[in-house]
Design a protein around this motif. Structure first.
Motif, PDB file in Angstrom:
ATOM      1  N   PHE B  22     -61.591 -40.822 -62.084  1.00 50.35           N
ATOM      2  CA  PHE B  22     -60.759 -41.869 -61.493  1.00 50.35           C
ATOM      3  C   PHE B  22     -60.982 -41.970 -59.978  1.00 50.35           C
ATOM      4  O   PHE B  22     -61.254 -43.044 -59.432  1.00 50.35           O
ATOM      5  CB  PHE B  22     -59.289 -41.557 -61.821  1.00 50.35           C
ATOM      6  CG  PHE B  22     -58.283 -42.425 -61.134  1.00 50.35           C
ATOM      7  CD1 PHE B  22     -58.242 -43.796 -61.376  1.00 50.35           C
ATOM      8  CD2 PHE B  22     -57.341 -41.874 -60.269  1.00 50.35           C
ATOM      9  CE1 PHE B  22     -57.290 -44.592 -60.752  1.00 50.35           C
ATOM     10  CE2 PHE B  22     -56.382 -42.661 -59.653  1.00 50.35           C
ATOM     11  CZ  PHE B  22     -56.370 -44.024 -59.895  1.00 50.35           C
ATOM     12  N   TYR B  23     -60.912 -40.834 -59.297  1.00 53.83           N
ATOM     13  CA  TYR B  23     -61.034 -40.803 -57.843  1.00 53.83           C
ATOM     14  C   TYR B  23     -62.428 -41.289 -57.427  1.00 53.83           C
ATOM     15  O   TYR B  23     -62.600 -42.014 -56.449  1.00 53.83           O
ATOM     16  CB  TYR B  23     -60.780 -39.379 -57.352  1.00 53.83           C
ATOM     17  CG  TYR B  23     -60.625 -39.200 -55.859  1.00 53.83           C
ATOM     18  CD1 TYR B  23     -60.459 -40.281 -54.999  1.00 53.83           C
ATOM     19  CD2 TYR B  23     -60.628 -37.925 -55.299  1.00 53.83           C
ATOM     20  CE1 TYR B  23     -60.310 -40.097 -53.636  1.00 53.83           C
ATOM     21  CE2 TYR B  23     -60.487 -37.722 -53.943  1.00 53.83           C
ATOM     22  CZ  TYR B  23     -60.335 -38.817 -53.115  1.00 53.83           C
ATOM     23  OH  TYR B  23     -60.191 -38.617 -51.767  1.00 53.83           O
ATOM     24  N   ARG B  24     -63.453 -40.910 -58.212  1.00 48.99           N
ATOM     25  CA  ARG B  24     -64.812 -41.341 -57.909  1.00 48.99           C
ATOM     26  C   ARG B  24     -64.926 -42.862 -58.001  1.00 48.99           C
ATOM     27  O   ARG B  24     -65.538 -43.511 -57.168  1.00 48.99           O
ATOM     28  CB  ARG B  24     -65.785 -40.645 -58.868  1.00 48.99           C
ATOM     29  CG  ARG B  24     -67.224 -40.666 -58.409  1.00 48.99           C
ATOM     30  CD  ARG B  24     -68.106 -39.822 -59.317  1.00 48.99           C
ATOM     31  NE  ARG B  24     -67.915 -38.403 -59.162  1.00 48.99           N
ATOM     32  CZ  ARG B  24     -67.572 -37.568 -60.144  1.00 48.99           C
ATOM     33  NH1 ARG B  24     -67.377 -38.009 -61.363  1.00 48.99           N
ATOM     34  NH2 ARG B  24     -67.425 -36.281 -59.908  1.00 48.99           N
ATOM     35  N   LYS B  25     -64.316 -43.444 -59.026  1.00 46.41           N
ATOM     36  CA  LYS B  25     -64.336 -44.899 -59.179  1.00 46.41           C
ATOM     37  C   LYS B  25     -63.670 -45.583 -57.990  1.00 46.41           C
ATOM     38  O   LYS B  25     -64.171 -46.570 -57.457  1.00 46.41           O
ATOM     39  CB  LYS B  25     -63.606 -45.319 -60.461  1.00 46.41           C
ATOM     40  CG  LYS B  25     -64.395 -45.032 -61.746  1.00 46.41           C
ATOM     41  CD  LYS B  25     -63.617 -45.548 -62.944  1.00 46.41           C
ATOM     42  CE  LYS B  25     -64.223 -45.071 -64.262  1.00 46.41           C
ATOM     43  NZ  LYS B  25     -65.602 -45.545 -64.448  1.00 46.41           N
ATOM     44  N   VAL B  26     -62.533 -45.034 -57.566  1.00 49.21           N
ATOM     45  CA  VAL B  26     -61.776 -45.626 -56.463  1.00 49.21           C
ATOM     46  C   VAL B  26     -62.583 -45.550 -55.161  1.00 49.21           C
ATOM     47  O   VAL B  26     -62.687 -46.528 -54.415  1.00 49.21           O
ATOM     48  CB  VAL B  26     -60.420 -44.901 -56.318  1.00 49.21           C
ATOM     49  CG1 VAL B  26     -59.712 -45.342 -55.044  1.00 49.21           C
ATOM     50  CG2 VAL B  26     -59.540 -45.159 -57.541  1.00 49.21           C
ATOM     51  N   ASN B  33     -61.629 -48.699 -51.117  1.00 54.13           N
ATOM     52  CA  ASN B  33     -61.941 -47.364 -50.598  1.00 54.13           C
ATOM     53  C   ASN B  33     -61.642 -47.182 -49.109  1.00 54.13           C
ATOM     54  O   ASN B  33     -61.489 -46.051 -48.648  1.00 54.13           O
ATOM     55  CB  ASN B  33     -63.389 -46.945 -50.942  1.00 54.13           C
ATOM     56  CG  ASN B  33     -64.428 -47.914 -50.418  1.00 54.13           C
ATOM     57  OD1 ASN B  33     -64.103 -48.814 -49.636  1.00 54.13           O
ATOM     58  ND2 ASN B  33     -65.666 -47.735 -50.844  1.00 54.13           N
ATOM     59  N   TYR B  34     -61.516 -48.278 -48.354  1.00 53.40           N
ATOM     60  CA  TYR B  34     -61.222 -48.095 -46.921  1.00 53.40           C
ATOM     61  C   TYR B  34     -59.820 -47.533 -46.690  1.00 53.40           C
ATOM     62  O   TYR B  34     -59.532 -46.993 -45.631  1.00 53.40           O
ATOM     63  CB  TYR B  34     -61.437 -49.392 -46.134  1.00 53.40           C
ATOM     64  CG  TYR B  34     -60.664 -50.588 -46.655  1.00 53.40           C
ATOM     65  CD1 TYR B  34     -61.185 -51.391 -47.660  1.00 53.40           C
ATOM     66  CD2 TYR B  34     -59.414 -50.909 -46.132  1.00 53.40           C
ATOM     67  CE1 TYR B  34     -60.481 -52.490 -48.143  1.00 53.40           C
ATOM     68  CE2 TYR B  34     -58.704 -52.008 -46.597  1.00 53.40           C
ATOM     69  CZ  TYR B  34     -59.245 -52.791 -47.608  1.00 53.40           C
ATOM     70  OH  TYR B  34     -58.541 -53.870 -48.075  1.00 53.40           O
ATOM     71  N   PHE B  35     -58.960 -47.633 -47.684  1.00 55.03           N
ATOM     72  CA  PHE B  35     -57.638 -46.996 -47.544  1.00 55.03           C
ATOM     73  C   PHE B  35     -57.748 -45.470 -47.594  1.00 55.03           C
ATOM     74  O   PHE B  35     -56.813 -44.765 -47.254  1.00 55.03           O
ATOM     75  CB  PHE B  35     -56.689 -47.455 -48.658  1.00 55.03           C
ATOM     76  CG  PHE B  35     -56.233 -48.876 -48.517  1.00 55.03           C
ATOM     77  CD1 PHE B  35     -55.393 -49.254 -47.477  1.00 55.03           C
ATOM     78  CD2 PHE B  35     -56.643 -49.849 -49.417  1.00 55.03           C
ATOM     79  CE1 PHE B  35     -54.970 -50.565 -47.338  1.00 55.03           C
ATOM     80  CE2 PHE B  35     -56.226 -51.167 -49.298  1.00 55.03           C
ATOM     81  CZ  PHE B  35     -55.387 -51.523 -48.247  1.00 55.03           C
TER      82      PHE B  35
END
Lengths: 324, 122
Positions: B22-26, B33-35
């Protein structure tokens, strides 16, 4: 409401945003400190009254926590407290310098023999305290279990407090103190020691990586081990011959020195360490990746190897925070 | 009572695997991803693990207050419904990859949707 911090014979008022360290430094009190981020543990102090917060004791050994030691840069007490510097004899182990040896133009190898057992694992870091009470954090570059000494790689910084001492005063036979060790970046012998290991770092980030690689080899690690040492220029690399000899001796140990700027056809690879490392990850699920050195590199590479498919739980890192 | 998705997936270890995906996708998605720039990845993963544990119906101590506090600075930087949609989309794709049935994915998406107002501080 203002809270008071008592130190020695005096009492000071802590300003709202100031840590214990900020408060005492503002009074001109010489408290050893370095990273001011809760990592290096140079600013270890002891609370005589007051209970250190969880954040101020994060990463401290249980024996230190039990004695109410805390990191002065991370404690913002909301009560009146009494603090002191720890007795060096209680909190640190005396050690003798056994070797001072330049490894290249700006890295010096320091070998130390502790007077008492100092249970350190290769890759962890310790705090070196000079006779003048300058404290700095260094990684353990060898396997202290196997050798009678502890090896550190010190990057010489122009006008650095510790560097000046090392260049002008330190001699073999001189006594210093060691505190710690701390850190979670070390070899863990699990999964039948079959997993691939990638170690990558720049500058003296090599120190912990070398310690971890040697520790893994000593423990009979069976998977491939690949060490990448990155530098801007060829002369910034060090221990090249030693590492090449190590890779000749162990078929499953590979060493890739790489530089950003240099001539082709030399003993190093020219290229960006980040690209080389990412391209080297074959077994995404099982590879353990160790990243050490400059924080910008460690953080950037950590994100890249994770995006390339490495598991977050398998990425170990130790960012070297500058002294401030 | 039917088993929670948390149990069906395989508990804590399975959630850790889901967080990685999940984190990799985000992080790979330029829409959101800039957040996540300049954020400690280990701490962020721990928070995501707590969140996924909650939406999978596992043991949690979720509070809307924490969710609000954590996202307040992001809302000030422009976090809105579109971004929440993207996150829920990645959550669904993650579960799909893990072989979760469509109806379970829908249930997770519903729970994730239920915290939307907390995330967006409204």
């Amino acid at each position: 409401m203002a809270y008071k911090i008592s130190y020695g014979d005096s009492t000071y008022v802590r300003q709202a945003d100031d840590s214990v360290l900020d408060t005492l430094l503002a009074q001109g009190i010489d408290i050893p400190h370095s990273c001011r981020s809760g990592v290096c543990q140079s600013c270890l102090m002891q609370a005589l009254e007051g209970v250190p917060s969880e954040a101020a004791q994060a990463g401290l050994k249980s024996t230190y926590r039990a004695k109410a030691y805390f990191l002065a840069c991370c404690w913002y007490p909301e009560e009146d407290v009494v603090v002191k510097l720890p007795n060096t004899a209680d909190s640190a182990v005396a050690a003798t310098i056994s070797e001072i040896e330049p490894l290249n133009h700006n890295v010096v190898r320091l070998r130390l023999i502790a007077d008492k057992p100092f249970d350190a694992i290769a890759g962890q870091h310790l705090t070196l305290i000079t006779p003048h009470n300058v404290a700095r954090s260094y990684s353990i570059a060898n396997v202290p279990d196997e050798e009678a000494y502890i090896e550190l790689h010190v990057r010489v910084i122009a006008n650095g407090k510790l560097s000046s001492w090392l260049l002008h005063e330190a001699k073999t036979g001189m006594a210093v103190y060691l505190r710690g060790p701390a850190g979670e970046c070390f070899y863990v012998a699990e999964d039948e020691k079959n997993f691939p290991i990638i170690l990558a770092g720049t500058g003296t980030g090599l120190a912990p990586l070398l310690g971890i690689a040697r520790d893994a080899l000593r423990q009979g690690h069976r998977g491939d081990i690949h060490l990448f040492h990155g530098a801007l220029k060829p002369e910034d690399l060090y221990l090249v011959e030693y590492l090449q000899a190590l890779s000749d001796r162990y078929a499953h140990f590979n060493y890739t020195p790489c530089v950003l700027h240099g001539l082709d056809g030399k003993f190093y690879v020219r290229g960006d360490i980040q690209e080389l490392v990412v391209a080297d990850i074959a077994d995404k699920k099982n590879t353990r990746i160790y990243l050490c050195g400059a924080p910008e590199l460690v953080n950037s590479l950590k994100k890249k190897v994770f995006l390339a498919g490495a598991s977050l739980a398998h990425i170990y890192h130790d960012a070297f925070l500058p002294s401030k | 009572m039917t088993a929670s998705l948390y149990e069906k997936l395989g508990g804590e270890e399975a959630v850790s695997a889901a967080v990685d995906i999940f984190y990799r996708k985000v992080l790979a998605d330029d829409r959101v991803n800039y957040f996540f720039d300049n954020i400690d990845m280990d701490r962020q993963a721990a928070k995501q693990k707590a969140f996924l544990t909650m939406v999978f119906g596992g043991p949690n101590n979720y509070t809307g207050k924490d969710m609000r506090e954590a996202h307040k600075p992001l809302v000030e930087k422009g976090l809105n419904d579109t971004h929440v949609d993207v996150i829920i989309e990645h959550l669904g794709a993650t579960l799909k990859e893990l072989g979760v049935a469509d109806e379970d994915i829908q249930q997770v998406a519903d729970i994730a949707n239920s915290v939307r107002d907390d995330v967006l501080n409204r």
